[in-house]
Write an enzyme that holds these catalytic residues in place. Structure first.
Site, mmCIF file in Angstrom:
data_model
loop_
_atom_site.group_PDB
_atom_site.id
_atom_site.type_symbol
_atom_site.label_atom_id
_atom_site.label_comp_id
_atom_site.label_asym_id
_atom_site.label_seq_id
_atom_site.Cartn_x
_atom_site.Cartn_y
_atom_site.Cartn_z
ATOM 1 N N THR A 1 -14.946 -2.896 -6.755
ATOM 2 C CA THR A 1 -15.213 -2.974 -5.264
ATOM 3 C C THR A 1 -16.648 -3.023 -4.859
ATOM 4 O O THR A 1 -16.773 -3.825 -3.889
ATOM 5 C CB THR A 1 -14.250 -1.804 -4.710
ATOM 6 O OG1 THR A 1 -13.020 -1.963 -5.417
ATOM 7 C CG2 THR A 1 -14.133 -2.037 -3.172
ATOM 8 N N GLY B 1 -5.462 2.496 -7.350
ATOM 9 C CA GLY B 1 -5.932 3.689 -6.631
ATOM 10 C C GLY B 1 -6.759 3.080 -5.364
ATOM 11 O O GLY B 1 -6.587 2.205 -5.037
ATOM 12 N N ASP B 2 -7.012 4.280 -4.758
ATOM 13 C CA ASP B 2 -7.817 4.209 -3.425
ATOM 14 C C ASP B 2 -8.442 5.580 -3.128
ATOM 15 O O ASP B 2 -8.655 6.190 -4.021
ATOM 16 C CB ASP B 2 -6.584 3.750 -2.451
ATOM 17 C CG ASP B 2 -7.434 3.483 -0.830
ATOM 18 O OD1 ASP B 2 -7.965 2.414 -0.852
ATOM 19 O OD2 ASP B 2 -7.380 4.057 0.153
ATOM 20 N N ASN C 1 -15.909 6.268 -5.295
ATOM 21 C CA ASN C 1 -15.682 5.077 -6.315
ATOM 22 C C ASN C 1 -16.691 3.881 -5.641
ATOM 23 O O ASN C 1 -17.541 3.446 -6.314
ATOM 24 C CB ASN C 1 -14.328 4.872 -6.721
ATOM 25 C CG ASN C 1 -14.257 3.385 -7.211
ATOM 26 O OD1 ASN C 1 -14.372 2.333 -6.742
ATOM 27 N ND2 ASN C 1 -14.435 3.343 -8.634
ATOM 28 N N SER D 1 -8.320 -6.050 -10.504
ATOM 29 C CA SER D 1 -6.830 -5.561 -10.666
ATOM 30 C C SER D 1 -6.082 -6.617 -11.063
ATOM 31 O O SER D 1 -5.228 -6.669 -11.910
ATOM 32 C CB SER D 1 -6.301 -4.859 -9.308
ATOM 33 O OG SER D 1 -6.748 -3.545 -9.295
ATOM 34 N N LYS E 1 1.067 -1.189 0.071
ATOM 35 C CA LYS E 1 0.027 0.033 -0.066
ATOM 36 C C LYS E 1 0.812 1.260 0.014
ATOM 37 O O LYS E 1 2.087 1.316 0.590
ATOM 38 C CB LYS E 1 -0.892 -0.054 1.416
ATOM 39 C CG LYS E 1 -2.131 0.835 1.155
ATOM 40 C CD LYS E 1 -3.490 0.168 0.497
ATOM 41 C CE LYS E 1 -4.391 1.198 0.035
ATOM 42 N NZ LYS E 1 -5.659 0.449 -0.067
HETATM 43 P P1 NDP Z 1 -12.775 7.674 -2.950
HETATM 44 O O1 NDP Z 1 -11.775 8.821 -2.774
HETATM 45 O O2 NDP Z 1 -13.331 7.584 -4.314
HETATM 46 O O3 NDP Z 1 -14.060 8.159 -2.218
HETATM 47 C C1 NDP Z 1 -13.802 8.336 -0.788
HETATM 48 C C2 NDP Z 1 -15.441 8.691 -0.051
HETATM 49 O O4 NDP Z 1 -15.064 8.441 1.386
HETATM 50 C C3 NDP Z 1 -15.523 10.024 -0.124
HETATM 51 O O5 NDP Z 1 -16.987 10.581 -0.375
HETATM 52 C C4 NDP Z 1 -15.002 10.964 0.784
HETATM 53 O O6 NDP Z 1 -15.486 12.019 1.041
HETATM 54 C C5 NDP Z 1 -15.206 9.854 1.884
HETATM 55 N N1 NDP Z 1 -14.100 10.089 3.176
HETATM 56 C C6 NDP Z 1 -12.772 9.966 2.636
HETATM 57 N N2 NDP Z 1 -12.253 10.149 3.972
HETATM 58 C C7 NDP Z 1 -13.014 10.398 4.787
HETATM 59 C C8 NDP Z 1 -13.013 10.808 6.170
HETATM 60 N N3 NDP Z 1 -11.685 11.086 6.736
HETATM 61 N N4 NDP Z 1 -14.098 11.068 6.799
HETATM 62 C C9 NDP Z 1 -15.315 11.152 6.224
HETATM 63 N N5 NDP Z 1 -15.462 10.673 4.866
HETATM 64 C C10 NDP Z 1 -14.453 10.436 4.128
HETATM 65 O O7 NDP Z 1 -12.392 6.580 -2.311
HETATM 66 P P2 NDP Z 1 -12.732 5.247 -2.647
HETATM 67 O O8 NDP Z 1 -14.185 5.017 -2.896
HETATM 68 O O9 NDP Z 1 -11.973 4.211 -3.717
HETATM 69 O O10 NDP Z 1 -12.482 4.317 -1.244
HETATM 70 C C11 NDP Z 1 -13.364 4.267 -0.286
HETATM 71 C C12 NDP Z 1 -12.900 3.418 0.976
HETATM 72 O O11 NDP Z 1 -13.000 1.975 0.279
HETATM 73 C C13 NDP Z 1 -11.522 3.404 1.536
HETATM 74 O O12 NDP Z 1 -11.501 2.967 2.833
HETATM 75 C C14 NDP Z 1 -10.713 2.331 0.537
HETATM 76 O O13 NDP Z 1 -9.614 2.125 1.184
HETATM 77 C C15 NDP Z 1 -11.626 1.304 0.442
HETATM 78 N N6 NDP Z 1 -11.252 0.353 -0.731
HETATM 79 C C16 NDP Z 1 -11.202 0.941 -2.030
HETATM 80 C C17 NDP Z 1 -11.047 0.361 -3.227
HETATM 81 C C18 NDP Z 1 -11.095 0.879 -4.497
HETATM 82 O O14 NDP Z 1 -10.901 0.041 -5.502
HETATM 83 N N7 NDP Z 1 -11.237 2.152 -4.780
HETATM 84 C C19 NDP Z 1 -10.575 -1.305 -2.928
HETATM 85 C C20 NDP Z 1 -10.782 -1.779 -1.519
HETATM 86 C C21 NDP Z 1 -11.285 -0.737 -0.541
HETATM 87 P P3 NDP Z 1 -14.679 13.559 0.533
HETATM 88 O O15 NDP Z 1 -14.951 13.695 -0.845
HETATM 89 O O16 NDP Z 1 -15.093 14.799 1.558
HETATM 90 O O17 NDP Z 1 -13.103 13.308 1.138
#
Ligand code: NDP
Length: 453
Positions: free
Chosen positions: A209, A165-166, A240, A385, A126
């Site tokens: 995801t 990505g994440d 996402n 992926s 990571k």
């Molecule tokens: P994105 O950046 O696309 O979206 C993240 C979302 O969560 C946004 O709506 C964001 O709001 C909100 N968010 C992020 N940080 C915080 C915080 N500290 N407090 C409140 N809201 C928050 O990320 P993803 O959708 O890709 O990822 C979301 C989760 O899924 C993460 O935990 C990630 O590790 C996990 N994940 C993602 C994968 C992927 O393929 N993308 C795979 C497996 C797990 P704002 O825009 O206001 O920051």
């Protein structure tokens, strides 16, 4: 927890101070692994657990870049190469101001078990930066990504370490990162996943995801002879994972009623239909706006701003059947978990990584609900992926149906592994033990085979 596991966790805490999220992830896994170590003393004498918590390599570097006013900005970049026992390091990059070494170590640690559960040959890693893409222009994001890759490129490669990505790293960022890698190496390879479709990406990777988390929930429901049809679902986040979770819930006949971002959440009792989801995708992926605008646009929707001082998150306090936490770590605490159970939620499928605190996990397990930890339920992203890497190696592009079918099958298999393993170790229905032990065994055996490295 056994006394060995207790001592082990205490040592990890002492040795890695100021990394609470890493401690939390290790503690959860150690609790499950107590059951394994009783049956497999050979893992204990080979110090497999002690080795698994120690990253094979940590890379930390300066990322200087110029903003649009020509001012110098300095961020910090990281890559944690955690474990390569079963394949090249694989795991996402997170760009968010909250990123620290400890957060990335917890994510890399979780990734090792998750990747093992997918059955694909991928190790765990990571990385990321404390850079905040929010409010930055496209040119600023590009300059940052180019500077980040100017250091990272020497540590990664299609057979060494393949980032994705994440949070904060979507198609735009992967594009800039890939462009710079290609320029520096003069090679067009599958060094990153989540690429654009015209340049080596895979169909269904953006959806994977979220779709996977819903497929997993559907599998859990089948164990109680139920389906998602007509179920009310709470979803957090609006990025996402949240977007494609809502899309798959719609396709399977359920009704998603909430979404959030870091400023607050919306509650739409009518449900988020296709038209409304299109609005969210445009709002978040193109305009890069705030979720509050959903409540301004559609009737009957309430918006609640986030209260940093509250002891619970009101998003989790609505009547529902299922919950899909899809924003970030520790977004469900013990009180939220109680609220969910009290409101009738009996399926929790984690899209985010470690969104539930240890207290919250205990509430779910004690209540005997269908609770899937992220390392099982959100593994569809990294699994796809892995499918993108296969297509890159073969220089082929599979159809949407082909990738989706493979994803669906992988999620069913992960579900089966969790159920069978939990049962085999005497805790039927406990998906936490099932996922932790199921993911661990393959990695532990590979480490035993490969000697002391
Ligand atoms: P994105 O950046 O696309 O979206 C993240 C979302 O969560 C946004 O709506 C964001 O709001 C909100 N968010 C992020 N940080 C915080 C915080 N500290 N407090 C409140 N809201 C928050 O990320 P993803 O959708 O890709 O990822 C979301 C989760 O899924 C993460 O935990 C990630 O590790 C996990 N994940 C993602 C994968 C992927 O393929 N993308 C795979 C497996 C797990 P704002 O825009 O206001 O920051």
């Amino acid at each position: 927890m056994s006394s060995y596991a207790n001592e082990f966790v205490a040592k990890v805490k002492a040795r890695n101070p100021a990394e609470p999220e890493f401690h939390q992830a290790v503690q959860e896994v150690a609790e499950s692994l107590s059951l394994v170590l009783e049956r497999h003393p050979e893992y204990r004498s080979a110090k497999i657990m002690e080795r698994v918590v120690e990253p094979e390599r940590v890379i930390m570097f300066r990322v200087p870049w110029l903003d649009d006013r020509n001012d110098v900005q300095v961020n910090r970049g990281f890559r944690i190469e955690m474990n390569s026992a079963i394949g090249p390091y694989k795991g996402g990059l997170r760009f968010h101001p909250s990123v620290t070494l400890g957060i990335l170590k917890f994510l890399a640690f979780e990734q090792v078990f998750k990747n093992s559960l997918t059955t694909l040959p991928m190790g765990g890693g990571k990385g990321g930066s404390d850079f905040d893409p929010k409010g930055k222009s496209d040119s600023e994001v590009m300059r940052f990504c180019q500077s980040f890759m100017t250091e990272l490129f020497r540590h990664i490669g299609p057979d060494t370490d393949v980032p994705a990505g994440d949070i904060g790293v979507g198609g735009r960022e992967i594009g800039y990162l890939f462009g710079q890698y290609k320029r520096l190496r003069n090679e067009f390879t599958g060094v990153l996943t989540g690429k654009g479709l015209n340049w080596g990406g895979s169909l269904i990777r953006p959806e994977a995801t979220g779709y996977g988390a819903v497929y997993f929930a559907a599998e859990m429901l089948t164990t109680r002879k139920k389906t998602l049809e007509g179920k009310t679902c709470l979803v957090s986040g609006s990025g996402n994972v949240a977007q494609y979770t809502v899309e798959k819930i719609q396709q399977l006949g359920g009704k998603a009623v909430t979404l959030s971002d870091s400023n607050g959440y919306i509650y739409d009792p009518e449900g988020i239909d296709k038209k409304k989801l299109d609005f969210v995708m445009e709002l978040k992926n193109v305009k890069r706006g705030r979720i509050k605008e959903y409540a301004d646009k559609f009737k009957g929707v309430t918006y609640t701003p986030l209260d940093q001082n509250s002891d619970h998150n009101p998003l989790w306090n609505h009547k529902a059947d299922c919950a899909f936490p899809s924003a970030t770590q520790n977004e469900i605490n013990g009180k939220d978990a109680h609220n969910l159970v009290r409101n009738g939620v009996y399926v929790v499928s984690e899209g985010a990584n470690m969104p539930t605190t240890l207290d919250g996990v205990k509430v779910f397990l004690d209540a005997g609900i269908l609770y899937a930890p992220g390392k099982a339920s959100n593994a569809g992203g990294v699994a796809t992926s892995g499918l993108e890497m296969s297509q890159n190696s073969m220089r082929l592009l599979w159809t949407r149906e082909e990738v989706d079918n493979r994803l669906h099958l992988i999620m069913k298999n992960i579900h089966k592994t969790c159920v069978d393993t939990a049962e085999r170790f005497g805790t039927p229905g406990n998906y936490v033990n099932g996922a932790n032990i199921g993911g661990f065994l393959k990695v532990a055996d590979a480490m035993m085979d490969q000697g002391l490295v």
